[in-house]
Scaffold this motif. Structure first.
Motif, PDB file in Angstrom:
ATOM      1  N   GLY A 241       0.622  -1.191  -0.031  1.00 35.26           N
ATOM      2  CA  GLY A 241       0.150   0.025   0.131  1.00 35.26           C
ATOM      3  C   GLY A 241       0.926   1.216  -0.173  1.00 35.26           C
ATOM      4  N   LEU A 242       2.152   1.226  -0.193  1.00 34.05           N
ATOM      5  CA  LEU A 242       2.841   2.462  -0.056  1.00 34.05           C
ATOM      6  C   LEU A 242       2.834   3.247  -1.506  1.00 34.05           C
ATOM      7  N   PRO A 243       2.679   4.492  -1.531  1.00 35.19           N
ATOM      8  CA  PRO A 243       2.653   5.303  -3.032  1.00 35.19           C
ATOM      9  C   PRO A 243       3.623   5.163  -3.613  1.00 35.19           C
ATOM     10  N   GLN A 244       3.602   5.030  -5.074  1.00 39.74           N
ATOM     11  CA  GLN A 244       4.498   4.902  -6.019  1.00 39.74           C
ATOM     12  C   GLN A 244       5.456   5.805  -5.853  1.00 39.74           C
ATOM     13  N   GLY A 245       7.047   5.436  -5.701  1.00 44.52           N
ATOM     14  CA  GLY A 245       8.033   6.272  -5.364  1.00 44.52           C
ATOM     15  C   GLY A 245       9.125   5.735  -4.600  1.00 44.52           C
ATOM     16  N   PRO A 246       9.879   6.632  -3.833  1.00 47.85           N
ATOM     17  CA  PRO A 246      11.021   6.093  -3.179  1.00 47.85           C
ATOM     18  C   PRO A 246      10.661   5.043  -2.018  1.00 47.85           C
ATOM     19  N   LEU A 247       9.570   5.260  -1.229  1.00 46.83           N
ATOM     20  CA  LEU A 247       9.202   4.417  -0.067  1.00 46.83           C
ATOM     21  C   LEU A 247       8.994   2.963  -0.689  1.00 46.83           C
ATOM     22  N   ARG A 248       7.893   2.773  -1.775  1.00 51.91           N
ATOM     23  CA  ARG A 248       7.542   1.513  -2.270  1.00 51.91           C
ATOM     24  C   ARG A 248       8.776   0.800  -2.999  1.00 51.91           C
ATOM     25  N   ASP A 249       9.569   1.585  -3.745  1.00 49.48           N
ATOM     26  CA  ASP A 249      10.966   1.081  -4.336  1.00 49.48           C
ATOM     27  C   ASP A 249      11.830   0.496  -3.236  1.00 49.48           C
ATOM     28  N   LYS A 250      11.917   1.172  -2.100  1.00 50.80           N
ATOM     29  CA  LYS A 250      12.718   0.632  -0.944  1.00 50.80           C
ATOM     30  C   LYS A 250      11.917  -0.709  -0.367  1.00 50.80           C
TER      31      LYS A 250
ATOM     32  N   VAL B 138       1.538  -0.501   9.058  1.00 51.82           N
ATOM     33  CA  VAL B 138       1.130   0.373  10.001  1.00 51.82           C
ATOM     34  C   VAL B 138       1.751   1.522   9.603  1.00 51.82           C
ATOM     35  N   HIS B 139       2.512   1.632   8.311  1.00 52.14           N
ATOM     36  CA  HIS B 139       3.173   2.806   7.794  1.00 52.14           C
ATOM     37  C   HIS B 139       2.270   4.131   7.894  1.00 52.14           C
ATOM     38  N   PRO B 140       2.516   5.013   8.433  1.00 51.11           N
ATOM     39  CA  PRO B 140       1.585   6.394   8.418  1.00 51.11           C
ATOM     40  C   PRO B 140       1.343   6.756   6.804  1.00 51.11           C
ATOM     41  N   GLU B 141       2.154   6.312   5.814  1.00 54.07           N
ATOM     42  CA  GLU B 141       1.686   6.794   4.491  1.00 54.07           C
ATOM     43  C   GLU B 141       1.223   5.745   3.918  1.00 54.07           C
ATOM     44  N   ALA B 142       1.132   4.609   4.265  1.00 54.54           N
ATOM     45  CA  ALA B 142       0.368   3.434   3.725  1.00 54.54           C
ATOM     46  C   ALA B 142      -1.019   3.774   3.096  1.00 54.54           C
ATOM     47  N   LEU B 143      -1.237   3.506   1.958  1.00 60.30           N
ATOM     48  CA  LEU B 143      -2.567   3.752   1.438  1.00 60.30           C
ATOM     49  C   LEU B 143      -3.594   2.544   1.323  1.00 60.30           C
ATOM     50  N   GLY B 144      -4.940   2.605   1.819  1.00 66.01           N
ATOM     51  CA  GLY B 144      -5.765   1.503   1.688  1.00 66.01           C
ATOM     52  C   GLY B 144      -6.304   1.066   0.266  1.00 66.01           C
ATOM     53  N   GLY B 145      -7.045  -0.062   0.406  1.00 65.99           N
ATOM     54  CA  GLY B 145      -7.443  -0.735  -0.857  1.00 65.99           C
ATOM     55  C   GLY B 145      -7.035  -2.090  -0.871  1.00 65.99           C
ATOM     56  N   ILE B 146      -7.888  -3.017  -1.296  1.00 68.51           N
ATOM     57  CA  ILE B 146      -7.706  -4.220  -1.267  1.00 68.51           C
ATOM     58  C   ILE B 146      -7.013  -4.516  -2.712  1.00 68.51           C
ATOM     59  N   ASP B 147      -7.348  -3.858  -3.729  1.00 75.31           N
ATOM     60  CA  ASP B 147      -6.754  -4.102  -5.052  1.00 75.31           C
ATOM     61  C   ASP B 147      -5.282  -3.462  -5.039  1.00 75.31           C
ATOM     62  N   ARG B 148      -4.956  -2.449  -4.496  1.00 74.15           N
ATOM     63  CA  ARG B 148      -3.872  -1.971  -4.236  1.00 74.15           C
ATOM     64  C   ARG B 148      -2.554  -2.763  -3.653  1.00 74.15           C
ATOM     65  N   ALA B 149      -3.224  -3.377  -2.379  1.00 72.86           N
ATOM     66  CA  ALA B 149      -2.420  -4.231  -1.568  1.00 72.86           C
ATOM     67  C   ALA B 149      -2.207  -5.515  -2.691  1.00 72.86           C
ATOM     68  N   ALA B 150      -3.190  -5.991  -3.198  1.00 71.01           N
ATOM     69  CA  ALA B 150      -3.172  -7.448  -4.085  1.00 71.01           C
ATOM     70  C   ALA B 150      -2.225  -7.210  -5.096  1.00 71.01           C
ATOM     71  N   GLY B 151      -1.989  -5.966  -5.672  1.00 70.67           N
ATOM     72  CA  GLY B 151      -1.194  -5.884  -6.811  1.00 70.67           C
ATOM     73  C   GLY B 151       0.339  -5.883  -6.474  1.00 70.67           C
TER      74      GLY B 151
END
Length: 625
Positions: A68-77, A103-116
């Protein structure tokens, strides 16, 4: 069935943990990342060390804040961290890793996003032969329910991505475990178990400090595992316990308790729902107990004479003498007390270590052989010593403090006539009928362990734990009952308490007091007075307080005062208690009568009884307690 435990559940460094886990009988181990990082060995060396102990790595954990992390450095890391951990796992020889919900404060919700995210991760894991299990933390930012975690896994639709279930995360949130039955068993990659007492507090704090072994808490562990097994799960069953008390305990003891709890739980599951096909060796079910057959003291010389004099003052008759040992039998009603002065057997070694103390308790059971067989399957230690001529073989195991528990069934019913010369017939005595309960004293840290010991062996009900107020501290007490057997476990946190001082002075003697039942405590008190029995004296202030708290007939109040009898009442009935003075370093006898269904143990009276006992101990010049 493969048994497993997380290294975080046991105290010590990684090598001490592995030694204890292997010795307890586990098949595998979850490697908690902090334990691995703290070890000086390379991943290959640690993996080899684990396998040298006969263990397999069932899980590597935890990986946090991935989905659920947004596209960019956090997700890449996050993906870069995953690749690094997968490489580490290959060197360790581990093929399954736990990813807990973010529990990351910048994590985004959404079942499909997490599944992806997990579908993409599955491809990376598959290239390295790694499987990823996703677990819903009870305090997860967006995912805190195993049903949502399963939907993410289902939509990810990758063979290397599965679900991890943790009983605490499901049951602590009050989620119905029956929902697990709808999840395909082959998509459940791993199952972690932890019980806990029911406490109304923050979920994260509750989880991190108060988890305990299955059967030691209040959660529906059997219902949870019935649902898991009915779903078709066939993987390891593992413990993940965060508990401050266990972190400070002995690794071997905690690991043995863990193994006992897992085996007992899965035995309950297979008996409750045989169709789940739990793969365990066959052993007997929990045993019913009819009552206490005997209590045996190790003693010698003048101390044995003094103990015999106390029994005589209590109305006991010396009814028998063993045919080949320095062992005498005292009896009143159904109560049998043995005084063992034999220097060469088990009682002799106990006396040398502890002085006069209870060394053995005999319990009446349906089958002694089955009792020992079940205890052995749960990690208990059978006991045997060379029999003297004519002595019957009575099954036994080690109990608290290395003491013994013997189990007598119909096959040993004639032990008293077969092994003892009759000296006299037991008369009416003072009207004592049977053992009401046995109070066992231990350190507070041992209470959960011995509660688990008894409840996994016998069909026992647990009463809520209560605090007993001592002038110098608190003693925790929990009552257990199985048929005709009542045991109270009393945990001392400091040697300044009366219980703690007894434990220290006796070098861990397991029994501090015996409670004997009378049908009419006033008639018993009259008979005891005639025999010269010297009761524990209570203060006038105690009886004045009784008048303010209860409506007591003047005649009864005077009788209570005259005989130093204590009184309590609950919504069911009344309770009467009379105590001996302390003997042998702090042991004592309680005489009681229950009326109209009173089921407690007189806890409101404990502070006054303890204060009276301490006054006498100090008055005799014994060390201050």
């Amino acid at each position: 069935m493969k048994t497993s435990i997380a290294t975080v559940s046991v105290s010590g460094n990684l090598r001490e943990k592995l030694e204890a886990i292997a010795a307890a009988g586990f098949d595998g181990v979850e490697i908690f990342e902090q334990d691995f990082i703290a070890d000086a060995g390379s991943p290959r060396e640690v993996g080899a060390l684990i396998r040298d102990h006969g263990l397999e790595i069932t899980l590597f954990q935890p990986f946090r804040d991935f989905e659920g992390l947004p596209q960019g450095p956090l997700r890449d890391k996050a993906f870069d961290r995953a690749r690094r951990k997968f490489d580490l796992m290959q060197e360790l020889g581990a093929d399954l890793v736990l990813f807990c919900s973010s529990v990351h404060p910048e994590a985004l919700g959404g079942i499909d996003r997490a599944a992806g995210d997990f579908a993409e991760l599955g491809e990376i894991a598959a290239d390295r032969g790694i499987r990823v299990g996703y677990e819903a933390l009870a305090w997860g930012r967006h995912v805190n329910d195993h049903r949502d975690a399963w939907e993410i896994v289902r939509r990810a639709d990758h063979p290397n991505i599965g679900l991890i279930l943790d009983s605490f995360h499901t049951l602590a949130r009050g989620i119905d475990p029956e929902t697990i039955r709808r999840i395909p068993g082959d998509r459940i990659f791993f199952v972690q178990l932890a019980d806990a007492p029911r406490i109304d507090m923050d979920l994260l704090y509750w989880s991190r400090h108060f988890r305990n072994m299955p059967g030691e808490g209040d959660l529906d562990m059997t219902g949870f595992m019935r649902a898991v097994m009915a779903a078709g799960y066939a993987g390891p069953v593992s413990l993940e316990i965060f508990n401050d008390q266990f972190r400070g305990g002995l690794p071997g003891s905690v690991a043995r308790d863990g193994y006992r709890s897992l085996v007992a739980l899965m035995d309950d599951v297979r008996r409750a729902e045989p169709s789940t096909g739990v793969d365990l060796p066959e052993f007997p079910a929990r045993v019913t107990v009819d009552g206490v057959s005997f209590v045996e003291f190790a003693s010698r010389g003048k101390e044995a004479e003094d103990l015999g004099a106390l029994l005589a003052a209590l109305g006991f008759t010396r009814v028998g003498r063993h045919l080949s040992k320095a062992l005498t039998l005292w009896q009143q009603g159904e109560i049998r007390v043995l005084i063992n002065e034999e220097p060469g057997d088990f009682a002799g070694s106990v006396y040398n270590a502890r002085g006069t103390s209870v060394c053995d308790i005999g319990l009446r059971v349906g089958s002694g052989r089955d009792t020992v067989a079940r205890a052995s399957a749960l990690g208990g230690e059978p006991f045997a010593q060379p029999a003297s001529p004519g002595q019957l073989a009575i099954p036994a195991i080690r109990g608290l403090g290395g003491s013994l528990l013997h189990f007598l069934d119909s096959g040993q019913a004639d032990v008293w006539s077969a092994e003892f010369e009759t000296l006299a017939e037991a008369g009416e005595g003072a009207g004592l009928r049977r053992v009401d309960h046995i109070a066992q004293t231990m350190t507070y840290d041992e209470m959960l362990s011995w509660s688990l010991f008894y409840t996994s062996l016998f069909e026992m009900a647990k009463a809520p734990m209560v605090d007993v107020t001592d002038p110098d501290g608190l003693v925790r007490s929990q009552a257990l009952q199985a048929g005709g057997l009542r045991i109270t476990l009393n945990g001392a946190e400091t040697h300044r308490t009366f219980a703690g001082a007894f434990l220290a002075e006796s070098f861990g003697a397991p029994v501090q007091h015996l409670a004997l039942e009378s049908a009419d405590i006033f008639a018993t008190a009259e008979a005891l007075a005639a025999r010269g029995f010297d009761p524990l004296p209570m203060t006038e202030n105690y009886y004045a307080d009784l008048m303010s708290r209860f409506d007591i007939d003047e005649g009864m109040l005077e009788a209570l005062r005259r005989f130093n009898i204590l009184y309590d009442r609950d919504e069911n009935g009344a309770f009467f208690q009379l105590y001996s003075r302390p003997f042998a370093g702090g042991m004592f006898i309680e005489i009681l009568e229950r009326r109209d269904g009173y089921a407690g143990y007189g806890a409101p009276n404990a502070p006054f009884r303890i204060a009276a006992q301490k006054r006498l101990m100090r008055a005799k010049g014994m060390p201050s307690v």
